[in-house]
Design an enzyme around this catalytic site. Sequence first.
Site, PDB file in Angstrom:
ATOM      1  N   THR A  43       0.700  -1.217  -0.144  1.00  0.00           N
ATOM      2  CA  THR A  43      -0.776  -0.359   0.178  1.00  0.00           C
ATOM      3  C   THR A  43       0.708   1.679  -0.058  1.00  0.00           C
ATOM      4  O   THR A  43       0.889   2.357  -0.247  1.00  0.00           O
ATOM      5  CB  THR A  43      -0.634   0.145   1.329  1.00  0.00           C
ATOM      6  OG1 THR A  43      -2.026  -1.004   1.154  1.00  0.00           O
ATOM      7  CG2 THR A  43      -1.783   1.211   1.679  1.00  0.00           C
ATOM      8  N   GLN A  72      -6.588  -1.955  -3.059  1.00  0.00           N
ATOM      9  CA  GLN A  72      -5.849  -0.788  -2.568  1.00  0.00           C
ATOM     10  C   GLN A  72      -4.509  -0.609  -3.578  1.00  0.00           C
ATOM     11  O   GLN A  72      -4.198  -1.555  -4.168  1.00  0.00           O
ATOM     12  CB  GLN A  72      -4.823  -0.993  -1.176  1.00  0.00           C
ATOM     13  CG  GLN A  72      -5.514  -1.287  -0.155  1.00  0.00           C
ATOM     14  CD  GLN A  72      -5.694  -2.811  -0.115  1.00  0.00           C
ATOM     15  OE1 GLN A  72      -5.672  -4.029  -0.657  1.00  0.00           O
ATOM     16  NE2 GLN A  72      -5.116  -3.509   1.676  1.00  0.00           N
ATOM     17  N   ASP A 108      -8.579   3.225  -1.361  1.00  0.00           N
ATOM     18  CA  ASP A 108      -6.858   3.648  -0.853  1.00  0.00           C
ATOM     19  C   ASP A 108      -6.989   5.052  -2.206  1.00  0.00           C
ATOM     20  O   ASP A 108      -5.514   5.163  -2.859  1.00  0.00           O
ATOM     21  CB  ASP A 108      -5.867   3.389  -0.626  1.00  0.00           C
ATOM     22  CG  ASP A 108      -6.849   2.384   0.516  1.00  0.00           C
ATOM     23  OD1 ASP A 108      -7.618   2.331   1.563  1.00  0.00           O
ATOM     24  OD2 ASP A 108      -5.570   1.486   0.907  1.00  0.00           O
ATOM     25  N   ASP A 137     -11.967   3.448   1.938  1.00  0.00           N
ATOM     26  CA  ASP A 137     -11.238   4.755   2.604  1.00  0.00           C
ATOM     27  C   ASP A 137     -10.254   5.256   1.818  1.00  0.00           C
ATOM     28  O   ASP A 137      -9.425   5.203   1.321  1.00  0.00           O
ATOM     29  CB  ASP A 137     -10.246   3.256   2.981  1.00  0.00           C
ATOM     30  CG  ASP A 137     -11.016   2.596   4.183  1.00  0.00           C
ATOM     31  OD1 ASP A 137     -12.331   2.998   4.843  1.00  0.00           O
ATOM     32  OD2 ASP A 137     -10.527   1.340   4.660  1.00  0.00           O
ATOM     33  N   TRP A 157      -9.393   3.584  11.394  1.00  0.00           N
ATOM     34  CA  TRP A 157      -8.321   3.003  10.981  1.00  0.00           C
ATOM     35  C   TRP A 157      -7.697   2.847  12.202  1.00  0.00           C
ATOM     36  O   TRP A 157      -6.753   1.266  12.456  1.00  0.00           O
ATOM     37  CB  TRP A 157      -8.010   3.696   9.583  1.00  0.00           C
ATOM     38  CG  TRP A 157      -6.438   3.013   9.626  1.00  0.00           C
ATOM     39  CD1 TRP A 157      -6.687   1.236   9.669  1.00  0.00           C
ATOM     40  CD2 TRP A 157      -5.136   2.825   8.386  1.00  0.00           C
ATOM     41  NE1 TRP A 157      -5.269   0.527   8.448  1.00  0.00           N
ATOM     42  CE2 TRP A 157      -4.694   1.749   8.217  1.00  0.00           C
ATOM     43  CE3 TRP A 157      -4.721   4.820   8.511  1.00  0.00           C
ATOM     44  CZ2 TRP A 157      -3.216   1.673   8.043  1.00  0.00           C
ATOM     45  CZ3 TRP A 157      -3.410   3.958   7.256  1.00  0.00           C
ATOM     46  CH2 TRP A 157      -3.093   3.264   7.119  1.00  0.00           C
TER      47      TRP A 157
END
EC number: 3.1.1.11
Length: 619
Positions: free
Chosen positions: A380, A410, A433, A454, A524
């Site tokens: 990530t 991600q 992401d 997210d 998170w």
Amino acid sequence: MKMQTLNFTSSLLFLSFIFLSCALLISSQQSPSQPHSEPPSQLPFEPPVESPFFPPSQPPIFVPPSQPPSLPPSQSQSPSLACKSTPYPKLCRTILNAVKSSPSDPYRYGKFTIKQCLKQASRLSKVITSYARRVESKPGSATAEEIGAVADCGELSELSVNYLETVTTELKTAQVMTAALVEHVNSLLSGVVTNQQTCLDGLVEAKSGFAAAIGSPMGNLTRLYSISLGLVSHALNRNLKRFKASKGKILGGGNSTYREPLETLIKGLRKTCDNDKDCRKTSRNLGELGETSGGSILVSKAVIVGPFKSDNFTTITDAIAAAPNNTRPEDGYFVIYAREGVYEEYIVVPINKKNLMLMGDGINKTIITGNHNVVDGWTTYNCSSFAVVGERFMAVDVTFRNTAGPEKHQAVALRNNAEGSSFYRCSFEGYQDTLYVHSLRQFYRECDIYGTVDFIFGNAAAIFQNCNIYARKPMAKQKNAITAHGRLDPNQNTGISIINCTIKAAPDLAAEPKSAMTFLGRPWKPYSRTVFMQSYISDIVQPVGWLEWNGTIGLDTIYYGEYSNFGPGANTNQRVQWLGYNLLNLAEAMNFTVYNFTMGDTWLPQTDIPFYGGLLSKE
């Protein structure tokens, strides 16, 4: 698939040396205290009493800073009293009591722990670097995921050493303790804590055997970082109350620099460098293209990236490499004008490339794109199309895109761990992401952010003003979460503040609004901190507003807030009933403004990007 692991003997011996030599870390493994969810403590200076608002289109007025007196020593404190400001008071007392000539001044306590942090961080960095080299030299000994995670740890540990060296130098040389310096020190120490956790998270996700070997020493070092952050933050803010904080000022430049308004610079470069015209004008020529009025930006040099013979470079990467190293604010910006086009290159602005400005031709015109993602073996942290680490980076009129798609999970378009960075009229496009606001202080103005799960995440102190936030259609059974903040420690000065933004569905989700649920955010990490203020929230957001991450974990220690939002999704009657959820009053909301939360009024004027230091006037 089960990973093959290397022989960890040599690494473990060195790690054991770290573990044993650092007597200050050998203590019972105490869990962080769990404070009640409260508004952030009062920040260095409060908004003006006469008016809590600044006009939307005008930044605060800047005056030369007053000269506060040098700081006299604080009153003596026992280790027990000083350690109450940290999440690990028992371990903190062990550390301070281990020193026979233990300092009694809180400020010196903090400086002592920073010295220990730097010593241990340097040792750990060497261990990680050595292990990374061994992995690379033995093909097949580790998976691609593990190799990537270890490489990330090496980069992050080097960054932490750099931050700690910077803090040590700044505290040693500072004649006066200004509010701007205090916030900068707090940001860097917060970044050190975040870097450590990012490394550990990556090793665990990669199922690396190295994680088991290094986990205990890194855990202890993380606690030391946290203790140092608490001691320094508390001591500096106590001392700061001795005088009024100074505001920022516009820095002058040397003979080789010039000032002009940002918009004049943009229009001048585009006009002068239109199509294949010769752009090889001097900086002075470019500076004389328009008249200066009001704010301005200090420029040292401008270069062009494009396909024409007259252009300086054909890739943005080459232009960045040509920029001078470790420049100061007063040296001015090195401007990189990237012509309209699609740039398929993975770009990193390293820590030594400071004061860079990347200028494009507009959203969906100058596009930086990639498709790295976690499913295909990238981490990530290192899958972004564009990553920036160098301080005071700014980008204007650029699209950052990751085209991997939702099925690749991600896939980061932009990762930002640059102190004092800013983005103006940019677009960030991805799915899960999308925008990794990793660490340190950041500002986003009039930007578009697209994503699903997210899609604004990380542990920076990031403020978004006048932005459009678009929730896309995710994969089946997925839920959209606009934010996922990763604050690890109650003393970190981090959080996500969204002010006067628009939250709505992207076209694909708008066509099928019931295909997925969308939430404002989810926690998170245990001290996640996010606020939405004076923003339009469409009915795409669920009435409960927020989503848990893992059951009830963190719901009492997070800080989520809403203030004066509007639109069909802004009704708070059915919002979550977590202890960490707050309906903010004006005083609480003001804690999350540019003026208070990031002290942006001390560094944003250098960019000439419009901003308001407070909240929107209700008039």
